[in-house]
Design an enzyme around this catalytic site. Sequence first.
Site: not given
Length: 280
Positions: A2-3, A94, A113, A156
Site C-alpha cells: 500500500p502506497e 493472519h 507478512r 543528495k
Amino acid sequence: MPELPEVETVMRGLRERLEGRVIRRAAAHRPDLRWKLPEGFARQLTGARVRGFRRRGKYILMRLDGGRSVLLHLGMSGRIVLRRADQAEPAGLHEHLVLETDDGWRVGFVDPRRFGAADLVATGEEDTHRLLAGLGPEPLEPGFDAATLSAALAGKRTPIKAALLDQGVVAGLGNIYVCEALFRARISPRRLAASVAGRRAERLVPAIRSTLTEAIAAGGSSLRDYVQPDGELGYFQHAWKVYGREGERCERCPGPPDCAGIRRIVQSGRSTFYCPRTQR
DNA sequence: ATACGCCCCTGGTGGC
DNA sequence: TGCCACCAGGGGCGTA
C-alpha cells in the site's frame, strides 16, 4: 503494497464505516507485528468513540475520544476487512486485530507478512510520534512545490528513484508510484537526485500529483492482496505506464527497432521500470 | 550526515 | 506433483 493512494482509499473506507461509532470490542490476536503492540492496546480501544481519521504519508490515524489516537501502518501486505459482526466467523488467518462497532460491524486488520504496525499516541501529538516525526511534505498538499522538492533533493548524491522512496523527502510514495511519476516527468530513475531542480523539478511535482490523484480516483492499484475495505478492487494497475511492463513498448515510443521498450533495472534492491529513450 | 546492504515475514509463481 | 529459488506494494537498523 500500500502506497499513498491505497492508504488513502483504506482510510476513507474506515472513515465511512467507523466515524462516530463506539468500539464495542477490540482484540489483538498477536502482539508481534512490525513492533510489539503497546501494552493494553485492545483494552484501551474498547468503549472509545471514533472521532475522525486522517492520513499522513502511508500512516492512518484514527482519533478516539479520551485523548488517544491509533496509528496504523499497512506494511507490504496489510489490508482491512469489513464484515457484519453477526456473521460470527472466526478470525481469519493472519487477522491480527479486530474491532467491533456498536452498529454491528467487524473491522479486521489482516497482514500475512506482519510488516505492518499499530500504536497508540496522544491526540494532538501524533506528528511528534517517532514514526511520523521525520516525514517529508504531503505531496497532495499546497506546500509541496518545485522549490520545496529541489531543496529536499539538493546535495543528495543518490539516484532520484531512491530519493523519492525516502519518506523524509516526500511522504507516501512507494515503488510503483515513483516509477510512474518519473515516467510522466520524463526523468530517468538513475539521474542524480541533486540534479532534479529547475525545469525537471517543475515537471516532477505535477507528475507526482497527477499520478497520485488519478490513482486515488481509481481506488488505488490492486495486485495480490490489495482490496478496498468494502472488498472492491482498485483498478489503477490498468493505468500503469511502466511498472511491471518490462519489454513492452512504451506509449511514447515507436517500438522496435528504434526502441527496445520498457526496461527493468534493480536500484537499492528494488525493481525500477522506465523508458530509457524518453526518460532522461 | 549519508548511503547501502541486510533483515523482518509469508505467500505466490514459475522453472526444473 | 514436488521442491526450490526468486520475487513482492515497506522501512528500520547497523555498518561503512
